[in-house]
Design a protein around this motif. Structure first.
Motif, mmCIF file in Angstrom:
data_model
loop_
_atom_site.group_PDB
_atom_site.id
_atom_site.type_symbol
_atom_site.label_atom_id
_atom_site.label_comp_id
_atom_site.label_asym_id
_atom_site.label_seq_id
_atom_site.Cartn_x
_atom_site.Cartn_y
_atom_site.Cartn_z
ATOM 1 N N LEU A 47 0.140 -6.615 6.348
ATOM 2 C CA LEU A 47 -0.566 -7.037 7.554
ATOM 3 C C LEU A 47 -1.137 -5.835 8.303
ATOM 4 O O LEU A 47 -2.297 -5.855 8.737
ATOM 5 N N LEU A 48 -0.361 -4.777 8.413
ATOM 6 C CA LEU A 48 -0.796 -3.592 9.157
ATOM 7 C C LEU A 48 -1.860 -2.775 8.428
ATOM 8 O O LEU A 48 -2.628 -2.054 9.066
ATOM 9 N N THR A 49 -1.910 -2.886 7.095
ATOM 10 C CA THR A 49 -2.888 -2.115 6.329
ATOM 11 C C THR A 49 -4.029 -2.982 5.799
ATOM 12 O O THR A 49 -4.814 -2.529 4.959
ATOM 13 N N PHE A 50 -4.117 -4.217 6.293
ATOM 14 C CA PHE A 50 -5.136 -5.171 5.834
ATOM 15 C C PHE A 50 -5.106 -5.323 4.314
ATOM 16 O O PHE A 50 -6.127 -5.221 3.639
ATOM 17 N N GLY A 51 -3.903 -5.587 3.792
ATOM 18 C CA GLY A 51 -3.748 -5.804 2.350
ATOM 19 C C GLY A 51 -3.959 -4.540 1.542
ATOM 20 O O GLY A 51 -4.443 -4.597 0.424
ATOM 21 N N PHE A 90 -6.029 -2.256 2.250
ATOM 22 C CA PHE A 90 -7.497 -2.154 2.238
ATOM 23 C C PHE A 90 -8.106 -3.008 1.132
ATOM 24 O O PHE A 90 -9.116 -2.658 0.548
ATOM 25 N N GLY A 91 -7.448 -4.148 0.861
ATOM 26 C CA GLY A 91 -7.957 -5.112 -0.105
ATOM 27 C C GLY A 91 -7.428 -4.926 -1.515
ATOM 28 O O GLY A 91 -7.383 -5.872 -2.294
ATOM 29 N N ILE A 92 -7.012 -3.719 -1.836
ATOM 30 C CA ILE A 92 -6.557 -3.427 -3.201
ATOM 31 C C ILE A 92 -5.232 -4.130 -3.494
ATOM 32 O O ILE A 92 -5.067 -4.756 -4.543
ATOM 33 N N GLY A 120 -4.842 -13.234 1.737
ATOM 34 C CA GLY A 120 -4.123 -12.130 1.113
ATOM 35 C C GLY A 120 -4.303 -10.808 1.811
ATOM 36 O O GLY A 120 -3.414 -9.968 1.800
ATOM 37 N N TRP A 121 -5.424 -10.625 2.449
ATOM 38 C CA TRP A 121 -5.697 -9.344 3.128
ATOM 39 C C TRP A 121 -4.789 -9.126 4.330
ATOM 40 O O TRP A 121 -4.671 -8.007 4.821
ATOM 41 N N ILE A 122 -4.096 -10.176 4.811
ATOM 42 C CA ILE A 122 -3.130 -9.983 5.894
ATOM 43 C C ILE A 122 -1.703 -10.268 5.438
ATOM 44 O O ILE A 122 -0.778 -10.283 6.235
ATOM 45 N N GLY A 123 -1.502 -10.527 4.149
ATOM 46 C CA GLY A 123 -0.164 -10.646 3.581
ATOM 47 C C GLY A 123 0.563 -11.949 3.817
ATOM 48 O O GLY A 123 1.790 -11.994 3.722
#
Length: 70
Positions: free
Chosen positions: A34-38, A40-42, A15-18
């Motif tokens: 993908l560009l924001t790492f999910g 930032f997890g939230i 999920g952290w990369i979509g």
């Protein structure tokens, strides 16, 4: 028809990369995730909860849905 269980598993594991967004057909949102790492997890956690509770923004707000998730 897309599998809800597979979308949940993809969100849980990647999920952290979509990856679940790409699977469900939301390419643009998947790319942003993908560009924001999910987000930032939230964002990944919110998506996971929405998939578990079957919350679908497209049907809740009357927007024509693209895919039906079983």
């Amino acid at each position: 028809m897309k599998s809800r269980m597979l979308a949940i598993l993809l969100c849980l594991s990647l999920g952290w990369i979509g990856v679940h967004r790409f699977y469900l057909g939301y390419t643009f949102k998947g790319l942003i995730q993908l560009l924001t790492f999910g987000g930032f997890g939230i964002w990944a956690v919110i998506d996971f909860i929405r998939l578990l509770t079957r919350t679908n923004w497209r049907t809740n707000f009357g927007i024509k849905k693209r895919y039906q998730i079983s």
